[in-house]
Scaffold this active site. Structure first.
Site, short mmCIF file in Angstrom:
data_model
loop_
_atom_site.label_atom_id
_atom_site.label_comp_id
_atom_site.label_asym_id
_atom_site.label_seq_id
_atom_site.Cartn_x
_atom_site.Cartn_y
_atom_site.Cartn_z
N ASN A 129 0.88 -1.18 0.00
CA ASN A 129 0.00 0.00 0.00
C ASN A 129 0.91 1.22 0.00
OD1 ASN A 129 -1.80 2.06 0.46
ND2 ASN A 129 -2.25 1.49 2.58
N GLU A 176 -5.78 -5.35 10.24
CA GLU A 176 -4.81 -4.29 10.50
C GLU A 176 -5.16 -3.59 11.80
OE1 GLU A 176 -2.69 -3.06 6.65
OE2 GLU A 176 -4.35 -1.70 6.97
N GLU A 229 -7.15 4.42 7.66
CA GLU A 229 -6.95 5.86 7.42
C GLU A 229 -8.17 6.46 6.74
OE1 GLU A 229 -3.14 5.56 5.45
OE2 GLU A 229 -2.23 4.94 7.35
N LYS A 232 0.20 4.21 -0.18
CA LYS A 232 -0.44 5.41 0.39
C LYS A 232 -0.20 6.60 -0.56
CE LYS A 232 0.31 3.49 4.94
NZ LYS A 232 -0.06 3.60 6.31
N HIS A 237 -9.68 0.96 4.48
CA HIS A 237 -8.43 1.15 5.24
C HIS A 237 -8.71 2.05 6.44
CE1 HIS A 237 -4.35 2.38 6.25
NE2 HIS A 237 -3.94 1.33 5.58
N SER A 263 3.02 -2.38 10.33
CA SER A 263 4.46 -2.37 10.59
C SER A 263 5.15 -3.70 10.29
CB SER A 263 4.75 -1.90 12.02
OG SER A 263 4.26 -0.58 12.21
N GLY A 316 1.84 2.06 10.71
CA GLY A 316 2.75 3.20 10.57
C GLY A 316 3.36 3.64 11.89
C1 PEP Z 1 -0.98 0.01 5.81
O1 PEP Z 1 -0.93 1.15 5.38
O2 PEP Z 1 -1.91 -0.74 5.47
C2 PEP Z 1 0.08 -0.45 6.72
C3 PEP Z 1 -0.01 -1.64 7.24
O3 PEP Z 1 1.10 0.44 6.96
P1 PEP Z 1 2.51 0.12 7.69
O4 PEP Z 1 3.02 -1.19 7.10
O5 PEP Z 1 3.38 1.27 7.33
O6 PEP Z 1 2.23 -0.01 9.13
#
Ligand code: PEP
Length: 251
Positions: free
Chosen positions: A9, A167, A97, A11, A95, A212, A173
């Protein structure tokens, strides 16, 4: 057997030149890997570049969002059929976000999920609890609510054509990964819950972990019985990190 899927992803990151270098390196290194699937979900303006660069390669591509509407006076929106014209195999839906920053409710996520399915694009449905919800012992009920909204709209038959990404919001993040045991416990909960509705679909469903994930923790996470790959944010922008994660997903 479920083939693991690693999806990047990106972003809101990228540039034409930087993407090209990343995509070219990923395509060539993916040639060496087998027994897993890999995709990148890029910002809308780079879908044409992804299509031009990745057609005929092992690397699939997709988008990070879509409109719940088919077409019309919806300024700034992008429909599922538009994504299809750019060859998207996947689209991330719900997601955290988008839920937290752009006010996407369970109901909106369910309609977007159905719109992706109707276009023949595989939705990657993100579910997960905040730290506050986890601390209050509500992780499972929050995830169940998020799943139920989608099942109410598309049924288990629809869910069977999707990928789920667990998630935990507190791990996205932040550099804080759920431990393999914490993640496995939630993945097993999701599969058990879905199995009460349809055992075969639940057993076949890809459930990714996201939050992460990096080269250093991917193998341990992916060795858990109910973790079928990952949705990767930050680490998907670095060739070596992302490829090491893909390697860890090989069957
Ligand atoms: C994500 O944006 O779905 C995500 C898991 O980000 P990160 O791996 O940076 O935590």
């Amino acid at each position: 057997m479920r083939l693991k899927l690693v999806a990047g992803n990106w972003k809101m990151h990228g540039s034409l030149a930087g993407n090209q270098a990343l995509l070219t390196a990923l395509v060539s290194q993916l040639e060496e890997l087998n027994g897993m699937r890999c995709a990148v979900c890029v910002p809308f303006p780079y879908l044409a570049q992804a299509q031009a660069s990745l057609t005929g390669t092992k690397l699939a591509w997709g988008a990070q969002n879509l409109s719940q509407y088919d077409k019309g006076a919806f300024t700034g929106e992008v429909s599922a059929s538009m994504l299809l014209e750019f060859g998207c195999s996947y689209v991330i839906v719900g997601h955290s976000e988008r839920r937290a920053l752009f006010g996407e409710t369970d109901a909106v996520v369910a309609v977007k999920f159905a719109a992706a399915l109707a276009a023949g694009i595989t939705p990657i449905l993100c579910v997960g609890e905040t730290l506050e919800e986890r601390d209050a012992g509500r992780a499972e009920s929050v995830i169940a609510r998020q799943l139920d909204a989608v099942i109410a709209g598309s049924g288990m038959v629809g869910l069977a054509k999707s990928v789920i990404a667990y998630e935990p919001v507190w791990a996205i993040g932040t550099g804080k990964t759920a431990s393999p045991e914490q993640a496995q416990a939630v993945h097993a909960f999701i599969r058990r819950k879905l199995a009460t509705l349809d055992a075969d679909i639940a057993a076949a469903l890809i459930i990714q972990y996201g939050g992460s994930v990096k080269a250093a923790n991917a193998a341990e996470l992916f060795s858990q019985p109910d973790i079928d790959g990952g949705l990767i944010g930050g680490a998907s922008l670095q060739v070596d990190e992302f490829m090491a994660i893909c390697q860890a997903a090989q069957g």
